[in-house]
Design a protein around this motif. Structure first.
Motif, PDB file in Angstrom:
ATOM      1  N   GLU A  76       0.821  -1.207   0.000  1.00  0.00           N
ATOM      2  CA  GLU A  76       0.000   0.000   0.000  1.00  0.00           C
ATOM      3  C   GLU A  76       0.863   1.268   0.000  1.00  0.00           C
ATOM      4  O   GLU A  76       0.591   2.213  -0.751  1.00  0.00           O
ATOM      5  N   VAL A  77       1.881   1.311   0.853  1.00  0.00           N
ATOM      6  CA  VAL A  77       2.683   2.546   0.922  1.00  0.00           C
ATOM      7  C   VAL A  77       3.516   2.733  -0.347  1.00  0.00           C
ATOM      8  O   VAL A  77       3.726   3.882  -0.791  1.00  0.00           O
ATOM      9  N   MET A  78       3.954   1.650  -0.977  1.00  0.00           N
ATOM     10  CA  MET A  78       4.740   1.795  -2.197  1.00  0.00           C
ATOM     11  C   MET A  78       3.875   2.219  -3.373  1.00  0.00           C
ATOM     12  O   MET A  78       4.323   2.980  -4.244  1.00  0.00           O
ATOM     13  N   VAL A  79       2.637   1.752  -3.418  1.00  0.00           N
ATOM     14  CA  VAL A  79       1.716   2.222  -4.459  1.00  0.00           C
ATOM     15  C   VAL A  79       1.503   3.725  -4.311  1.00  0.00           C
ATOM     16  O   VAL A  79       1.492   4.474  -5.288  1.00  0.00           O
ATOM     17  N   GLY A  80       1.351   4.175  -3.061  1.00  0.00           N
ATOM     18  CA  GLY A  80       1.214   5.609  -2.823  1.00  0.00           C
ATOM     19  C   GLY A  80       2.449   6.380  -3.226  1.00  0.00           C
ATOM     20  O   GLY A  80       2.360   7.468  -3.826  1.00  0.00           O
ATOM     21  N   ASP A 100       0.440  12.529   2.885  1.00  0.00           N
ATOM     22  CA  ASP A 100      -0.990  12.289   2.695  1.00  0.00           C
ATOM     23  C   ASP A 100      -1.231  10.807   2.394  1.00  0.00           C
ATOM     24  O   ASP A 100      -2.130  10.173   2.967  1.00  0.00           O
ATOM     25  N   GLU A 101      -0.414  10.252   1.500  1.00  0.00           N
ATOM     26  CA  GLU A 101      -0.561   8.830   1.127  1.00  0.00           C
ATOM     27  C   GLU A 101      -0.272   7.909   2.317  1.00  0.00           C
ATOM     28  O   GLU A 101      -0.995   6.941   2.562  1.00  0.00           O
ATOM     29  N   LEU A 102       0.783   8.214   3.062  1.00  0.00           N
ATOM     30  CA  LEU A 102       1.162   7.359   4.185  1.00  0.00           C
ATOM     31  C   LEU A 102       0.096   7.388   5.277  1.00  0.00           C
ATOM     32  O   LEU A 102      -0.282   6.334   5.823  1.00  0.00           O
ATOM     33  N   LEU A 103      -0.403   8.560   5.598  1.00  0.00           N
ATOM     34  CA  LEU A 103      -1.425   8.660   6.635  1.00  0.00           C
ATOM     35  C   LEU A 103      -2.723   7.995   6.203  1.00  0.00           C
ATOM     36  O   LEU A 103      -3.456   7.446   7.039  1.00  0.00           O
ATOM     37  N   ASP A 104      -3.008   8.008   4.915  1.00  0.00           N
ATOM     38  CA  ASP A 104      -4.193   7.308   4.415  1.00  0.00           C
ATOM     39  C   ASP A 104      -4.090   5.808   4.676  1.00  0.00           C
ATOM     40  O   ASP A 104      -5.063   5.165   5.090  1.00  0.00           O
ATOM     41  N   VAL A 105      -2.906   5.237   4.459  1.00  0.00           N
ATOM     42  CA  VAL A 105      -2.703   3.802   4.730  1.00  0.00           C
ATOM     43  C   VAL A 105      -2.843   3.520   6.222  1.00  0.00           C
ATOM     44  O   VAL A 105      -3.512   2.564   6.633  1.00  0.00           O
ATOM     45  N   ILE A 106      -2.222   4.352   7.050  1.00  0.00           N
ATOM     46  CA  ILE A 106      -2.280   4.158   8.496  1.00  0.00           C
ATOM     47  C   ILE A 106      -3.724   4.253   8.990  1.00  0.00           C
ATOM     48  O   ILE A 106      -4.153   3.475   9.851  1.00  0.00           O
ATOM     49  N   HIS A 107      -4.475   5.178   8.430  1.00  0.00           N
ATOM     50  CA  HIS A 107      -5.871   5.369   8.828  1.00  0.00           C
ATOM     51  C   HIS A 107      -6.743   4.192   8.412  1.00  0.00           C
ATOM     52  O   HIS A 107      -7.643   3.778   9.156  1.00  0.00           O
ATOM     53  N   ARG A 108      -6.477   3.641   7.246  1.00  0.00           N
ATOM     54  CA  ARG A 108      -7.294   2.528   6.739  1.00  0.00           C
ATOM     55  C   ARG A 108      -6.896   1.178   7.329  1.00  0.00           C
ATOM     56  O   ARG A 108      -7.726   0.269   7.404  1.00  0.00           O
ATOM     57  N   TYR A 109      -5.627   1.033   7.720  1.00  0.00           N
ATOM     58  CA  TYR A 109      -5.135  -0.275   8.187  1.00  0.00           C
ATOM     59  C   TYR A 109      -4.432  -0.152   9.544  1.00  0.00           C
ATOM     60  O   TYR A 109      -3.267  -0.533   9.682  1.00  0.00           O
ATOM     61  N   PRO A 110      -5.102   0.351  10.575  1.00  0.00           N
ATOM     62  CA  PRO A 110      -4.416   0.555  11.858  1.00  0.00           C
ATOM     63  C   PRO A 110      -3.882  -0.723  12.488  1.00  0.00           C
ATOM     64  O   PRO A 110      -2.790  -0.717  13.075  1.00  0.00           O
ATOM     65  N   ASP A 111      -4.621  -1.831  12.364  1.00  0.00           N
ATOM     66  CA  ASP A 111      -4.157  -3.088  12.946  1.00  0.00           C
ATOM     67  C   ASP A 111      -2.962  -3.646  12.182  1.00  0.00           C
ATOM     68  O   ASP A 111      -1.995  -4.135  12.785  1.00  0.00           O
ATOM     69  N   HIS A 112      -3.012  -3.574  10.866  1.00  0.00           N
ATOM     70  CA  HIS A 112      -1.882  -4.017  10.053  1.00  0.00           C
ATOM     71  C   HIS A 112      -0.627  -3.217  10.414  1.00  0.00           C
ATOM     72  O   HIS A 112       0.462  -3.784  10.545  1.00  0.00           O
ATOM     73  N   VAL A 113      -0.803  -1.899  10.571  1.00  0.00           N
ATOM     74  CA  VAL A 113       0.347  -1.045  10.883  1.00  0.00           C
ATOM     75  C   VAL A 113       0.874  -1.344  12.283  1.00  0.00           C
ATOM     76  O   VAL A 113       2.091  -1.334  12.509  1.00  0.00           O
ATOM     77  N   TRP A 114      -0.019  -1.637  13.230  1.00  0.00           N
ATOM     78  CA  TRP A 114       0.434  -2.019  14.576  1.00  0.00           C
ATOM     79  C   TRP A 114       1.337  -3.248  14.484  1.00  0.00           C
ATOM     80  O   TRP A 114       2.433  -3.274  15.069  1.00  0.00           O
ATOM     81  N   VAL A 115       0.886  -4.254  13.751  1.00  0.00           N
ATOM     82  CA  VAL A 115       1.677  -5.477  13.575  1.00  0.00           C
ATOM     83  C   VAL A 115       2.991  -5.151  12.863  1.00  0.00           C
ATOM     84  O   VAL A 115       4.064  -5.633  13.249  1.00  0.00           O
ATOM     85  N   PHE A 116       2.915  -4.327  11.838  1.00  0.00           N
ATOM     86  CA  PHE A 116       4.090  -3.939  11.051  1.00  0.00           C
ATOM     87  C   PHE A 116       5.160  -3.306  11.931  1.00  0.00           C
ATOM     88  O   PHE A 116       6.350  -3.631  11.825  1.00  0.00           O
ATOM     89  N   LEU A 117       4.754  -2.412  12.819  1.00  0.00           N
ATOM     90  CA  LEU A 117       5.714  -1.673  13.641  1.00  0.00           C
ATOM     91  C   LEU A 117       6.197  -2.444  14.859  1.00  0.00           C
ATOM     92  O   LEU A 117       7.318  -2.231  15.323  1.00  0.00           O
TER      93      LEU A 117
END
Length: 209
Positions: A76-80, A100-117
């Motif tokens: 998602e972040v690379m597409v952005g 803007d693109e990065l925050l959009d991913v974080i907003h749409r996928y908060p659980d995925h980002v939690w796991v990612f980090l």
């Protein structure tokens, strides 16, 4: 660019790939709530309404599932980032769009980002290496924009690597409070973030004595 599918994935039917993606997205909140190591296969099966054999038909192992969640975020972040590069514009415009693109991913996928980090240290071998390579590729996108701004005189003389890490830290940890359905949208946050950050790095004329 999104991660290239493995040869065995490419041979699978669209229905199989769609079900696999659904399992990845359903499992991310389980890992985010329980933690990777504390989550059992039985819990993943229950969340996805699948038996153990059926789960492993789509996901070869628990670690493969973890890696797939990381790939979901990076895709998602690379597409952005690709969209930003294709749109062009000044370094400050590109940096604002990237945020803007990065925050959009974080907003749409908060659980995925939690796991990612939080859970990337659990990745091993080739999976860990792929995660490092893809993360570094995104970091370089940020650094390249910053370097272009320095060279054009738009940004003051700064260390692109250090400044990129500051920019990423500022944006990444919004996952703690920027939630879907909350009072703020990703765009509500992106614009003031860009203004705050840009004022710190813009190349202002020296004050007159």
């Amino acid at each position: 660019m999104p991660r290239a599918a493995a040869p065995d994935e490419r041979r699978r039917s669209p229905k199989w790939r769609e079900r696999r993606q659904a399992i990845i997205d359903t499992s991310a909140p389980v890992f985010a709530r329980r933690g990777y190591h504390a989550t059992s296969t039985a819990e993943l099966c229950a969340a996805n309404d699948l038996g153990k054999g059926a789960l492993y038909h789509y996901i070869g192992s628990k670690e493969e599932l973890l890696a797939a969640i990381h790939d979901r975020v990076m895709d998602e972040v690379m597409v952005g980032a690709d969209r930003v590069a294709e749109a062009g514009g000044s370094p400050s415009t590109q940096l604002a769009r990237l945020g803007d693109e990065l925050l959009d991913v974080i907003h749409r996928y908060p659980d995925h980002v939690w796991v990612f980090l939080h859970e990337f240290p659990a990745l091993t071998g080739d999976r860990a290496e792929q995660f490092r390579v893809r993360r570094r590729e995104y970091e370089r996108r940020v650094e390249t924009i910053l370097q272009a701004g320095v060279q054009s005189g738009e940004f003051r003389d700064l260390d692109p690597r250090l400044t990129a890490m500051a920019w990423l830290g500022m944006h990444n940890y919004t996952y703690l409070w920027l939630k879907p359905g909350g009072s703020l949208s990703a765009r509500d946050v992106a614009k003031p973030f860009a203004e705050i950050f840009m004022r710190g790095i813009e190349n202002l004329p020296a004050p007159r004595r």
